[in-house]
Structure formats: C-alpha cells, structure tokens
Design a protein around this motif. Sequence first.
Motif: not given
Length: 230
Positions: A167-171, A185-187, A194-201
Amino acid sequence: MGLISNEYVRLLGAWPSPFVLRTRIALNLKRVPYEYLEEEDALNSESVLNYNPVHKQIPILIHGNKPIRESLNIVMYVDETWLSGPPILPSDPFDRAVARFWDVYIDEHCFTSINGVAVAKDEEERKAAIAKLEMCMALLEETFQECSKGRGFFGGDNIGFIDIGFGSMLGPLKVLEKFTGVKFIHPENTPGLFHWADRFYAHEAVKPVMPDIEKLVEFARLKFNTSIFK
C-alpha cells in the motif's frame, strides 16, 4: 511477546517516502501517539547521522532513546511492542513467513521496477521496466486472492503486513500512471488489487498520512531529471 510501553515515541521521516509511510500507518493502526519530525535533507541531517550512522537513511523510529531502523523492521517492532489495535503480522508462523516473503518481494522487485521506470535512460529501457512492473502487479493480484481468502485485505478483515508493504507504493504507482499512461492497477487486469486499493486509501489508519498525489507529481518532476517527467 507484546509490551505496553509509555516511553516517548518519535519518527524521523520525509513526507514523499513510501518507507516512512509504512511506519506511520503501523503506528496509526496500533494507536500509538508519536511525534513526527520531517527531515528535508536526510543525508545531511545531524539526527539521521546520529541515529542511523550505518545507512544514513529514514525512517528511524526512536522509542525512548532506542533507534529502530529500516521500514519493515520498524513495522514488525511496532506490532510486537504495542498490543493496542489489530495485529499486523499473522499469529501462525507459516503465515508470518509468507507475509515477510511478499514484503521483501515488493521491495526487491516492485519498488525497483517503479524506480526503473522513473530513471530509464531511453524508451527501450523504460518499456522493459514497465513490463517487469506489470508482471509484479499480476503476481500480487494472485497473492491477494490467495492471502485475502475473499476478504477485504491481504491481511484478511484488516490491514496487515503485506497491505502496509504494498500500500505504501500506491502513491508512486499513481504518479507513474499519470506520466506513462499505463494503468498498472486496472479493474479488468487486476480486479482484486483495484478494489483493495480503494479500501486501503479509505482506511482510517491510512487516509490522514497518505501523500497528496499532485504533490508527489511535483516532487517527481524535481527529483527525476528524465524525459518521462517533463
């Protein structure tokens, strides 16, 4: 064995660093009060040189007067020292080993590929780094499906060790997406991620400390003097 400690906690870091972000998320998860000290020039910082004379790098967690160095090492220390908040690493020894394996993989392959795209000297080198990064994402998509067991995070119902590591690499990933036009990261290709990233943010331990993407974009333009950021 976890300890409950009331000793003063400080964190030496820099806002763009994904490795510093890991530490901040771990501290937030464990609800640990701490003082954050921004180090704009870590290489010439007296505090950094004093607390990390070997590598001269951030993050550095100072617990009382004891410095703990290296981001993954710090996250493990936080998990073992404070009982407050959810566990970051699994209790099962095998699952712990798996989580550590994937965080090392993320650093050795995903982060180096992100950096490789940023510093590529020509289009051929950049395409090779992009292809390697896409392979990393495909492998992490499989890993997410296996580790999450149908739940929201790599760690299950809450953020765990792999979530923090990746998650620290998403930025940085979003910055690369902006400049390359490639959706790492594509749906369709990586629906789980893709959906995990939304939850993580959106997680309460992450949202207050996640760097603003536009600020990261400007930082990348200043740091990397390559054609991709011009």
